[in-house]
Motif scaffolding. Sequence first.
Motif, PDB file in Angstrom:
ATOM      1  N   ASN A  59       0.833  -1.330   0.512  1.00 47.43           N
ATOM      2  CA  ASN A  59      -0.289   0.003  -0.021  1.00 47.43           C
ATOM      3  C   ASN A  59       1.088   1.062   0.088  1.00 47.43           C
ATOM      4  O   ASN A  59       1.169   1.765   1.175  1.00 47.43           O
ATOM      5  N   LEU A  60       1.495   1.950  -1.132  1.00 40.45           N
ATOM      6  CA  LEU A  60       2.074   3.259  -1.654  1.00 40.45           C
ATOM      7  C   LEU A  60       1.442   4.215  -0.752  1.00 40.45           C
ATOM      8  O   LEU A  60       2.292   5.273  -0.416  1.00 40.45           O
ATOM      9  N   PHE A  61       0.015   4.274  -0.459  1.00 39.99           N
ATOM     10  CA  PHE A  61      -0.714   5.235   0.186  1.00 39.99           C
ATOM     11  C   PHE A  61      -0.217   5.627   1.578  1.00 39.99           C
ATOM     12  O   PHE A  61       0.491   6.688   2.007  1.00 39.99           O
ATOM     13  N   LYS A  62      -0.537   4.168   1.680  1.00 37.40           N
ATOM     14  CA  LYS A  62      -0.277   4.006   3.829  1.00 37.40           C
ATOM     15  C   LYS A  62       1.474   4.501   3.858  1.00 37.40           C
ATOM     16  O   LYS A  62       1.487   5.271   4.991  1.00 37.40           O
ATOM     17  N   ALA A  63       2.590   3.964   2.874  1.00 39.35           N
ATOM     18  CA  ALA A  63       3.672   3.479   3.345  1.00 39.35           C
ATOM     19  C   ALA A  63       3.695   5.237   3.365  1.00 39.35           C
ATOM     20  O   ALA A  63       5.079   6.582   4.190  1.00 39.35           O
ATOM     21  N   ALA A  64       2.964   6.016   2.122  1.00 34.18           N
ATOM     22  CA  ALA A  64       3.404   7.750   2.285  1.00 34.18           C
ATOM     23  C   ALA A  64       2.968   8.769   3.267  1.00 34.18           C
ATOM     24  O   ALA A  64       3.857   9.536   3.780  1.00 34.18           O
ATOM     25  N   LEU A  65       1.995   8.369   3.433  1.00 34.44           N
ATOM     26  CA  LEU A  65       1.103   8.626   5.446  1.00 34.44           C
ATOM     27  C   LEU A  65       2.401   9.042   5.567  1.00 34.44           C
ATOM     28  O   LEU A  65       2.934   9.498   6.263  1.00 34.44           O
ATOM     29  N   ARG A  66       3.107   7.089   6.654  1.00 31.37           N
ATOM     30  CA  ARG A  66       3.829   7.431   7.014  1.00 31.37           C
ATOM     31  C   ARG A  66       4.897   8.065   7.369  1.00 31.37           C
ATOM     32  O   ARG A  66       6.011   8.567   8.275  1.00 31.37           O
ATOM     33  N   ALA A  67       5.467   8.454   6.184  1.00 27.53           N
ATOM     34  CA  ALA A  67       6.743   8.839   5.751  1.00 27.53           C
ATOM     35  C   ALA A  67       6.828   9.843   5.978  1.00 27.53           C
ATOM     36  O   ALA A  67       7.650  11.015   5.618  1.00 27.53           O
ATOM     37  N   GLY A  68       5.433  10.986   6.110  1.00 29.76           N
ATOM     38  CA  GLY A  68       4.977  12.399   5.999  1.00 29.76           C
ATOM     39  C   GLY A  68       4.789  12.975   4.570  1.00 29.76           C
ATOM     40  O   GLY A  68       5.134  13.629   4.719  1.00 29.76           O
ATOM     41  N   ASP A  69       4.502  12.550   3.910  1.00 27.79           N
ATOM     42  CA  ASP A  69       5.178  12.804   2.467  1.00 27.79           C
ATOM     43  C   ASP A  69       3.489  13.647   2.123  1.00 27.79           C
ATOM     44  O   ASP A  69       2.545  12.819   2.412  1.00 27.79           O
ATOM     45  N   THR A  70       3.315  14.669   1.312  1.00 28.52           N
ATOM     46  CA  THR A  70       1.876  14.934   0.854  1.00 28.52           C
ATOM     47  C   THR A  70       1.305  14.213  -0.347  1.00 28.52           C
ATOM     48  O   THR A  70       2.483  14.004  -1.411  1.00 28.52           O
ATOM     49  N   GLN A  71       0.566  14.229  -0.131  1.00 24.01           N
ATOM     50  CA  GLN A  71      -0.296  12.870  -0.945  1.00 24.01           C
ATOM     51  C   GLN A  71      -1.656  14.143  -2.236  1.00 24.01           C
ATOM     52  O   GLN A  71      -2.717  14.743  -1.320  1.00 24.01           O
ATOM     53  N   ILE A  72      -1.282  13.887  -3.275  1.00 25.19           N
ATOM     54  CA  ILE A  72      -2.488  15.149  -3.974  1.00 25.19           C
ATOM     55  C   ILE A  72      -3.515  14.418  -4.747  1.00 25.19           C
ATOM     56  O   ILE A  72      -2.766  13.444  -5.276  1.00 25.19           O
ATOM     57  N   GLY A  73      -4.663  14.595  -4.356  1.00 28.77           N
ATOM     58  CA  GLY A  73      -6.326  12.965  -4.962  1.00 28.77           C
ATOM     59  C   GLY A  73      -6.737  14.379  -5.576  1.00 28.77           C
ATOM     60  O   GLY A  73      -7.271  15.126  -5.381  1.00 28.77           O
TER      61      GLY A  73
END
Length: 253
Positions: A6-20
Motif C-alpha cells: 500500500n504505497l499510499f499508507k507508506a507515503a502517509l507514514r513517511a510524512g509525504d504530501t499526497q495530492i488526490g
Amino acid sequence: MDMPKNLFKAALRAGDTQIGIWSALSDPTVSEILAGCGYDWMMIDTEHSPIGAPEVISFLRTLAPYPVSPVVRPGWNNPVEIKKLLDAGAQTLLIPYVQNADEARAAVAAVTYPSSGIRGVSGITRASRYGAVSGYPLKARDEICLLVQVETREALDNLDEIAQVPGVDGVFFGPADLAASFGYLGQPSHPEVKAAILDGIAKLKSLGVPAGILSLDQAFLRETKQAGAQFIAVDVDSGLLRRAALARRADWS
C-alpha cells in the motif's frame, strides 16, 4: 506471490504530501483518463454515487496499471459493506460520518481479522489474488490503511479521541457536511467552518496523525497544506468536466 504494498499508507507514514482527485462518475473510463494525470491518489466514492461493491472491482482493475493509489469510500461505517470492499481488493478505505472513538474502534474492528477484529475470513478473494498470496490473513492488516471522516460538530469535539484510536491511519475533514452541521448548509467555505478545519488540522499535526480534506476552494486548500494537511483532494471529476465544458462554450459565445 507477495502481498501487494500500500504505497499510499507508506507515503502517509513517511510524512509525504499526497495530492488526490475525487471520482464519483460511475464509469471506469473517466477514472482511467484521470489515472494518468499525475495524482497520487484517487477516491472511488460509493457514498455519493451509484457505484457499488461489484463496480469497485472494475475501478480497481482499471487503476492497477497506473501510479495512482485507489482510496474507496463505503456508504457507511458498516462492517458488511467494508468486508465486501476489502475482499474486492481495496486496501485504503475512508469511512464516513465517524462521530466518536467508539465508532472509530468499530471501523478498526471491521478491517481487522479475529481475534483483534471482526472481518470475516475468506481465503479465495481478489484481495488475496484468489489464494495466491501466501499467508494473506496474517499480512493483510499491515497493508490496510484506515481513514475516518470527521464531518459534524460532535465529531470535531471528539477529534482527539477519534484520532488516537489504535488502527486509525488518518482523519479526513468534510467541509460540506461540517458546514451543514455548523448551520451553513451550502457554504463549505464559510469562515467559521474553515477556521474549525484549520484548528482540527493543527490538532492532528500535534498528535502526529495525518489529516486530509476535499475542497474546490483552491486558496483554502493551500491554507490547509500550510497548516499540515497531508492528503488533499483538489477536485472532483464531475466538477472538472462541467467547468471545462462551460468554459469551452463561453469561448464560442
